[in-house]
Design an enzyme around this catalytic site. Structure first.
Site, PDB file in Angstrom:
ATOM      1  N   ARG A 267       9.442 110.341  -7.672  1.00  0.00           N
ATOM      2  CA  ARG A 267       9.001 109.542  -6.736  1.00  0.00           C
ATOM      3  C   ARG A 267       7.439 109.711  -6.679  1.00  0.00           C
ATOM      4  NH1 ARG A 267      13.471 111.169  -2.160  1.00  0.00           N
ATOM      5  NH2 ARG A 267      15.123 110.526  -3.608  1.00  0.00           N
ATOM      6  N   ARG A 282       7.440 118.590  -1.227  1.00  0.00           N
ATOM      7  CA  ARG A 282       7.335 117.302  -1.768  1.00  0.00           C
ATOM      8  C   ARG A 282       6.871 117.073  -2.895  1.00  0.00           C
ATOM      9  NH1 ARG A 282       8.098 113.233   1.793  1.00  0.00           N
ATOM     10  NH2 ARG A 282       7.970 114.811   3.845  1.00  0.00           N
ATOM     11  N   GLU A 354      14.628 119.169   6.234  1.00  0.00           N
ATOM     12  CA  GLU A 354      15.795 118.299   5.547  1.00  0.00           C
ATOM     13  C   GLU A 354      15.999 118.906   4.215  1.00  0.00           C
ATOM     14  OE1 GLU A 354      16.295 114.112   3.369  1.00  0.00           O
ATOM     15  OE2 GLU A 354      14.810 114.093   4.958  1.00  0.00           O
ATOM     16  N   SER A 357      20.344 114.304   2.769  1.00  0.00           N
ATOM     17  CA  SER A 357      20.625 113.011   3.546  1.00  0.00           C
ATOM     18  C   SER A 357      21.895 112.327   3.148  1.00  0.00           C
ATOM     19  CB  SER A 357      19.443 112.072   3.600  1.00  0.00           C
ATOM     20  OG  SER A 357      19.576 111.280   4.537  1.00  0.00           O
ATOM     21  N   ARG A 396      14.507 122.468  -2.947  1.00  0.00           N
ATOM     22  CA  ARG A 396      14.514 122.792  -1.622  1.00  0.00           C
ATOM     23  C   ARG A 396      15.461 123.703  -1.305  1.00  0.00           C
ATOM     24  NH1 ARG A 396      12.884 117.840   2.482  1.00  0.00           N
ATOM     25  NH2 ARG A 396      11.100 117.073   1.332  1.00  0.00           N
TER      26      ARG A 396
END
Length: 430
Positions: A267, A282, A354, A357, A396
Site C-alpha cells: 500500500r 503503517r 486496529e 477489519s 500488527r
C-alpha cells in the site's frame, strides 16, 4: 457497485442514506444523464423498429420485381442514424456507469450513524491488559535490542522509508504467527488454504472496488512494452481471493465458499503522511492472513459474525486483550455495508489499535464481478454476497505480542500456542 434501481427508482432515498456516510450524491447530474439515456434509448428503439420494417418492405418489393434501390438508400440512411444513436447511448451509459462506480455501498440496517471513528460502537471487550510493574517499551525499542531483530535503517538503505528487515528469532516469530493463523483457520475453521498471485490486473481491482476510486493507494507496475497488460501489486489478498468468483456461477449447495491466504500486502499509504511513521503499524509492505467468504445472500450477516469470531479466536488463543467495535456509517470502507473492527491492546501506546477489519460487502462487489449462484430449481442466477476480514494482520500481531509479553529485562515470553512453531523455546532473550 449499487443496483441501478437505487438511481432510477429510489434516487432521493439513496442520496439520504449515502449522506450518513458523508457522501454527497450528485442528484441533478444523475437525473440529467438518466433522462438523456431514456430519450436516446427510445430514439434507438424507434430507429431499429423502422429499419426492421423497411427491411421487410425491401424483401416484399424484391419478390414483386420492383425497383428496390430507393428503399435500400433509405435503409442505409437509417442504419447510419441508428449507429450514431447507439454510440450516443453508449457514451451516456458510460458516463452514468462511471458516476455510479464512484458511489460507496449503502449501510446495512443497524449500522450506527456517525461522522468518524469517534462514533463507532463498542460491542465487547475480551481479556485484561497486562499489569506491568515497569515502564513498557514499544515494539521498535524491544526488537532492536534483540540483536537488531527489526532493522528499519537497513530497510531504508535497501528500499526506503516504511519498510523493515527482520532477523533471527523475531523473523521466526513473524513466520510462526503466519503458520499458526493458517493452521487454525484451515484445521479448526474450515477454510481452504489458497496461494494467489501478488500481481493482479485492473479488472480484478475494479471487481473488488479499489479502482477507479483508490488508484493512488496502489503500487502499479510499468510494463516493458505498451502491449503488456497493466498490473498492480495487491493491497490485500481480498483482491485475488474474491476475484476467483468473477464471472462464475455457483450451485446453491456449494455456498458458502471459505478461502484463506497468506500474502504480503502493498500500500502506498497515500494521504497518511505523518501518521504512524514509527515501527510496523503503517508500512508500505506487510503480511496478512486474509479470510474471504462467498455467501448466500440470506446468510451473509450470520457469516459476518462467524468470520469475525474466527479472527477473534486467534487473539484469544494468543492471550491478547482486545475489543470488538461496530463501525459507524462515516468510518466504514467504500465497499462495506457492515464492518466490525478488532482492536488489540498495545501497552506502549496505552490504547487499543486496529488489528483486523471484518466486512460484509453484500452484493456490491459481486455486481461488479458478476459473481453469481443459482438456487436449486431456478433458471436465472442471482448475485451472491462477498465478505472479507484479516485473520490477522501479521505485523500488527507481532507488535502486540512483543509489547504485551515483554519482561522487565527486555526479553519476550512466547505464548504457549506458538512454542511448537518456535522450536520449543519459551522466551526470546534480550
Amino acid at each position: 457497485m449499487l443496483d441501478a434501481k437505487y438511481f432510477r427508482e429510489e434516487l432521493q432515498q439513496t442520496a439520504e442514506r449515502l449522506k450518513t456516510r458523508g457522501f454527497e450524491l450528485n442528484i441533478d447530474e444523475i437525473q440529467a444523464l438518466e433522462e438523456q439515456r431514456k430519450s436516446i434509448q427510445v430514439k434507438t428503439e424507434q430507429l431499429q423498429a423502422e429499419r426492421n420494417s423497411r427491411s421487410k418492405a425491401i424483401g416484399k418489393a424484391k419478390q414483386a420485381g420492383e425497383d428496390i434501390q430507393p428503399l435500400l438508400d433509405a435503409v442505409s440512411d437509417l442504419g447510419s442514424q441508428l449507429d450514431a444513436a447507439k454510440e450516443e447511448l453508449r457514451e451516456v451509459q458510460d458516463k452514468l456507469g462511471a458516476l455510479i462506480m464512484g458511489v460507496p455501498n449503502l449501510p446495512a440496517e443497524g449500522v450506527p450513524e456517525g461522522k468518524d471513528e469517534s462514533e463507532n460502537q463498542e460491542i465487547s471487550v475480551w481479556g485484561e491488559p497486562p499489569q506491568l510493574d515497569f515502564e513498557p517499551k514499544d515494539h521498535v525499542e524491544l526488537a532492536e535490542a534483540l540483536a537488531k531483530g527489526m532493522d528499519f535503517e537497513a530497510a531504508a538503505k535497501l528500499t526506503g522509508a516504511r519498510f523493515v528487515v527482520m532477523r533471527g528469532k523475531i523473523a521466526r516469530l513473524h513466520r510462526a504467527l503466519t503458520q499458526f493463523m493458517l493452521d487454525t483457520h484451515t484445521e479448526a475453521h474450515g477454510y481452504a488454504e489458497t496461494y494467489v498471485p501478488y500481481l493482479v490486473n485492473h479488472d480484478s481491482l475494479y471487481g473488488t472496488g479499489q479502482l477507479p476510486k483508490f488508484g493512488k493507494d496502489l503500487f502499479h507496475i510499468q510494463g516493458e512494452t505498451e502491449e503488456q497488460i497493466p498490473l498492480s501489486l495487491i493491497p490485500t489478498a481480498e483482491v485475488p481471493l474474491t476475484n476467483l468468483a468473477r464471472d462464475e456461477i455457483f450451485d446453491e449447495a456449494e455456498l458458502p465458499v471459505k478461502l484463506t491466504a497468506h500474502t504480503p500486502c502493498f500500500r502506498s499509504e497515500a494521504g497518511s503522511h505523518g501518521r504512524d511513521t514509527r515501527g510496523l503499524i503503517r508500512q508500505h509492505q506487510f503480511d496478512k492472513v486474509e479470510l474471504v467468504w462467498l455467501a448466500h445472500p440470506e446468510q451473509s450477516m450470520d457469516a459476518l459474525e462467524q468470520l469475525t469470531n474466527h479472527a477473534e479466536t486467534i487473539l484469544q488463543k494468543l492471550g491478547l486483550a482486545y475489543r470488538k467495535v461496530l463501525l459507524c456509517t462515516g468510518d466504514m470502507g467504500f465497499g462495506a455495508t457492515k464492518t466490525y473492527d478488532l482492536e488489540v491492546w498495545l501497552p506502549a501506546q496505552n490504547t487499543y489499535r486496529e488489528i483486523s477489519s471484518c466486512s460484509n460487502m453484500g452484493d456490491f462487489q459481486a455486481r461488479r464481478m458478476q459473481a453469481r449462484f443459482r438456487r436449486k430449481g431456478a433458471k436465472k442466477p442471482e448475485l451472491l454476497h462477498t465478505l472479507n476480514g484479516s485473520g490477522l494482520a501479521v505485523g500488527r500481531t507481532l507488535v502486540a505480542l512483543l509489547e504485551n509479553y515483554q519482561q522487565a529485562d527486555g526479553s519476550i515470553m512466547i505464548p504457549e500456542v506458538l512454542r511448537p512453531y518456535m522450536g520449543g523455546i519459551e522466551r526470546i532473550e534480550a
